[in-house]
Design a protein around this motif. Structure first.
Motif, PDB file in Angstrom:
ATOM      1  N   LEU A 205      50.264  39.168  14.912  1.00 46.31           N
ATOM      2  CA  LEU A 205      49.640  38.099  14.139  1.00 46.31           C
ATOM      3  C   LEU A 205      50.633  37.351  13.260  1.00 46.31           C
ATOM      4  O   LEU A 205      50.387  36.210  12.880  1.00 46.31           O
ATOM      5  CB  LEU A 205      48.501  38.665  13.296  1.00 46.31           C
ATOM      6  N   SER A 206      51.779  37.962  12.974  1.00 47.20           N
ATOM      7  CA  SER A 206      52.790  37.301  12.146  1.00 47.20           C
ATOM      8  C   SER A 206      53.345  36.051  12.823  1.00 47.20           C
ATOM      9  O   SER A 206      53.899  35.170  12.164  1.00 47.20           O
ATOM     10  CB  SER A 206      53.943  38.265  11.839  1.00 47.20           C
ATOM     11  N   HIS A 209      50.781  32.512  11.994  1.00 47.03           N
ATOM     12  CA  HIS A 209      50.314  32.116  10.669  1.00 47.03           C
ATOM     13  C   HIS A 209      50.254  30.597  10.496  1.00 47.03           C
ATOM     14  O   HIS A 209      49.438  30.086   9.723  1.00 47.03           O
ATOM     15  CB  HIS A 209      51.211  32.717   9.581  1.00 47.03           C
ATOM     16  N   THR A 227      42.063  28.504   9.404  1.00 49.81           N
ATOM     17  CA  THR A 227      43.492  28.698   9.212  1.00 49.81           C
ATOM     18  C   THR A 227      43.755  30.138   8.775  1.00 49.81           C
ATOM     19  O   THR A 227      42.814  30.878   8.414  1.00 49.81           O
ATOM     20  CB  THR A 227      44.044  27.748   8.137  1.00 49.81           C
ATOM     21  N   HIS A 228      45.008  30.529   8.811  1.00 51.11           N
ATOM     22  CA  HIS A 228      45.372  31.886   8.371  1.00 51.11           C
ATOM     23  C   HIS A 228      44.877  32.140   6.946  1.00 51.11           C
ATOM     24  O   HIS A 228      44.257  33.181   6.669  1.00 51.11           O
ATOM     25  CB  HIS A 228      46.895  32.052   8.445  1.00 51.11           C
ATOM     26  N   ASN A 229      45.136  31.197   6.042  1.00 55.26           N
ATOM     27  CA  ASN A 229      44.748  31.392   4.640  1.00 55.26           C
ATOM     28  C   ASN A 229      43.237  31.484   4.488  1.00 55.26           C
ATOM     29  O   ASN A 229      42.726  32.320   3.722  1.00 55.26           O
ATOM     30  CB  ASN A 229      45.302  30.261   3.769  1.00 55.26           C
ATOM     31  N   MET A 232      42.024  34.887   5.820  1.00 55.60           N
ATOM     32  CA  MET A 232      42.398  35.987   4.932  1.00 55.60           C
ATOM     33  C   MET A 232      41.500  36.008   3.695  1.00 55.60           C
ATOM     34  O   MET A 232      41.141  37.078   3.194  1.00 55.60           O
ATOM     35  CB  MET A 232      43.870  35.868   4.531  1.00 55.60           C
ATOM     36  N   TYR A 238      39.516  38.925  11.052  1.00 54.41           N
ATOM     37  CA  TYR A 238      40.947  38.592  11.081  1.00 54.41           C
ATOM     38  C   TYR A 238      41.693  39.314   9.965  1.00 54.41           C
ATOM     39  O   TYR A 238      42.794  39.841  10.170  1.00 54.41           O
ATOM     40  CB  TYR A 238      41.127  37.084  10.942  1.00 54.41           C
ATOM     41  N   TYR A 239      41.097  39.353   8.804  1.00 53.04           N
ATOM     42  CA  TYR A 239      41.683  40.073   7.666  1.00 53.04           C
ATOM     43  C   TYR A 239      41.926  41.537   8.014  1.00 53.04           C
ATOM     44  O   TYR A 239      42.998  42.097   7.759  1.00 53.04           O
ATOM     45  CB  TYR A 239      40.765  39.943   6.459  1.00 53.04           C
ATOM     46  N   ASN A 242      44.852  41.928  10.443  1.00 50.05           N
ATOM     47  CA  ASN A 242      46.127  41.798   9.728  1.00 50.05           C
ATOM     48  C   ASN A 242      46.464  43.053   8.955  1.00 50.05           C
ATOM     49  O   ASN A 242      47.609  43.521   8.988  1.00 50.05           O
ATOM     50  CB  ASN A 242      46.066  40.594   8.772  1.00 50.05           C
TER      51      ASN A 242
END
Length: 247
Positions: A205-206, A209, A227-229, A232, A238-239, A242
């Motif tokens: 997943l890195s 981002h 989006t990633h943010n 999260m 998704y969280y 990660n």
């Protein structure tokens, strides 16, 4: 003019060899021209199936996939595939020169030496090739045995780029490489995506981002997208993925 917009609308799909195992169960996705969409989720959730359907390797049982508003099934298959570049987890290289392996990316027209070199530069492999005694004429060996994993992957990226595709499909394109090779390949992929609509499948997943949209797929449907943010902050599926990878 080809823009490269993609839509997947309520698609259902089952592989012909496994009719009792539904893969996609009403999946919907949308991606604007020039954006990057990342697909994540557990093995078997349908990520690679989406890529196969976009390439017209199969047609959906129900629902529709669209390219610039037109159903894929209404488009000429050869033309459609000429608009798509694919980089997969295990690139297949042939027992011939680097130049031929790059040229193989397009069979519908002649490719000049200059175009081969431009694609190699875009794939971050040109500077390595010109250090070789025979540079672009070097034989890569059976299945690319004369090259490292990262070098093979960058030749495969150059092969995808030589056709100047509007759509780039990256199916787990950073496989089990060492960290330095992965960094170089990832830089090549980031460069390749510029100006193109990209669909990325990634287990690490890195590497995603910066995607414009990340869609989490489970049991053949999208359960989260953002989006990633955003994802999260929501502290959903998704969280959890990660956090599990960071342990």
């Amino acid at each position: 003019m080809v823009k490269g917009e993609l839509k997947v609308e309520k698609v259902y799909f089952t592989y012909p060899s496994r009719l009792n195992v539904p893969v996609l169960q009403g999946l919907s996705l949308s991606i604007q021209s020039g954006q990057t969409l990342a697909l994540v989720g557990p093995s078997g959730c349908g990520k690679s199936t989406v890529v196969s359907l976009l390439e017209r390797m199969y047609d959906p049982n129900k629902g529709v996939l669209k390219f610039d508003g037109e159903s894929l099934q209404s488009l000429n298959v050869q033309w459609l595939r000429s608009q798509i570049g694919l980089v997969s987890q295990e690139p297949v290289l042939f027992d011939t020169s680097i130049a031929y392996n790059i040229r193989y990316g397009t069979s519908f027209r002649e490719v000049s030496d200059e175009e081969v070199e431009m694609a190699a530069k875009a794939a971050n492999i040109h500077n390595f090739i010109i250090t070789l005694p025979q540079d672009y004429n070097m034989n890569v060996g059976s299945k690319g045995t004369q090259l490292s994993g990262g070098q093979k992957q960058r030749v495969a990226i150059a092969r995808a780029l030589v056709r100047d595709p509007k759509i780039l499909l990256l199916d787990e394109a950073t496989p089990s490489l060492d960290s330095e090779s992965e960094k170089i390949v990832q830089e090549a992929l980031d460069s390749a995506r510029k100006g193109r609509t990209s669909v990325v499948i990634a287990h690490r997943l890195s590497t995603i981002h910066i995607a414009d949209c990340i869609a989490v797929i489970k049991d053949g449907v999208v359960i989260e997208a953002g989006t990633h943010n955003q994802l999260m902050e929501w502290k959903g599926a998704y969280y959890k993925l990660n956090k599990a990878q960071s342990l």
